[in-house]
Scaffold this motif. Structure first.
Motif, PDB file in Angstrom:
ATOM      1  N   SER A 190      21.519  39.801  71.117  1.00  0.00           N
ATOM      2  CA  SER A 190      20.714  40.323  70.022  1.00  0.00           C
ATOM      3  C   SER A 190      19.258  40.397  70.472  1.00  0.00           C
ATOM      4  CB  SER A 190      20.842  39.425  68.795  1.00  0.00           C
ATOM      5  OG  SER A 190      20.416  38.103  69.109  1.00  0.00           O
ATOM      6  N   GLU A 195      16.076  38.701  64.141  1.00  0.00           N
ATOM      7  CA  GLU A 195      17.528  38.531  64.271  1.00  0.00           C
ATOM      8  C   GLU A 195      17.823  37.260  65.066  1.00  0.00           C
ATOM      9  OE1 GLU A 195      21.415  41.149  65.764  1.00  0.00           O
ATOM     10  OE2 GLU A 195      19.369  41.810  66.215  1.00  0.00           O
ATOM     11  N   ARG A 198      21.974  35.666  69.580  1.00  0.00           N
ATOM     12  CA  ARG A 198      23.436  35.671  69.649  1.00  0.00           C
ATOM     13  C   ARG A 198      23.892  36.386  70.908  1.00  0.00           C
ATOM     14  NH1 ARG A 198      26.191  38.665  65.194  1.00  0.00           N
ATOM     15  NH2 ARG A 198      24.301  39.951  65.218  1.00  0.00           N
TER      16      ARG A 198
END
Length: 240
Positions: A190, A195, A198
């Motif tokens: 990510s 955000e 990940r």
């Protein structure tokens, strides 16, 4: 949150699920630098001497000397007597004393990060955010096709933050695996501002955890660890 170092020696013990990350300033008094330099091996001193700029020699000395100092505390072993080996693509490991203590080191700007665990692989990375001349071209050659597509859809005002978030996460992963930059396009992370960190796509079985570290102004930082259900503690290395 970055916390003061533990007061009790017992907290330097690493259990199977513990991961310790240390934030280290690379600007220190001359006496501290000299003390850290005294822990280095001959080959480390030679490598430090090859840096053209004094600031780079000092940063290397502090980072490597602090690595030895912390390893010495975890292992109850004199820092100057530690011996390192290197895997095919350069990832270091402890030869003496032998054991399962894993570690990783990264430095950028005026900070270093050092991470430690037992019985598992890990990688840590820190990048000082700064303007770069052509982020789109850099992203095209450094990111996976999926990451590059996401990057191109972001507003230009978000490009610097997104670039360094992505780069630090990818660097942490390739340092954890020890496979080098040849795998940069083989996985996705990510990267959009806000955000959570990940791993979106990884080769093989999903056995890696990617997470952001506590915020550091003007820097991006990430940690990748083999395994789940881990306890991550983040400490500041304070000067004596």
């Amino acid at each position: 949150m970055w916390l003061p170092p533990p007061a009790e020696l017992a907290e330097f013990r690493l259990g199977p699920a513990d991961v310790h990350v240390w934030r280290v300033p690379l600007v220190q008094p001359a006496a501290s630098v000299a003390a850290l330099a005294a822990t280095l091996s001959d080959d480390e001193r030679a490598r430090a001497a090859r840096f053209h700029f004094e600031r780079d020699r000092t940063s290397y000395t502090i980072a490597r000397g602090t690595l030895r100092t912390l390893l010495g505390r975890y292992l109850a072993h004199p820092p100057a007597q530690l011996a390192f080996g290197y895997r095919d693509k350069g990832k270091p490991y402890l030869v003496a004393p032998a054991g399962d203590l894993g570690f990783n080191l990264s430095h950028s700007g005026q900070l270093a990060l050092l991470a430690f665990c037992r019985g598992r692989e890990l990688g840590v990375d820190i990048e000082q955010r700064r303007p770069l001349s052509d982020l789109l071209s850099l992203a095209r050659t450094s990111f996976s096709p999926n990451e590059y597509a996401v990057f191109c859809r972001l507003p230009p005002a978000d490009h610097v933050e997104a670039f360094f978030a992505c780069w630090s996460r990818k660097e942490a992963f390739i340092k954890a695996t020890g496979e080098g930059i040849s795998q940069l396009a083989d996985f996705d992370v990510s990267l959009a501002p806000g955000e959570p960190a990940r791993l979106l796509r990884v080769p093989g079985e999903p056995r890696w955890l990617l997470q952001d570290l506590p915020a550091i102004p003007d820097y991006a930082a990430a940690l990748v660890i083999e395994g789940l259900q881990l306890r991550v503690s983040c400490w500041d290395w304070l000067l004596a």
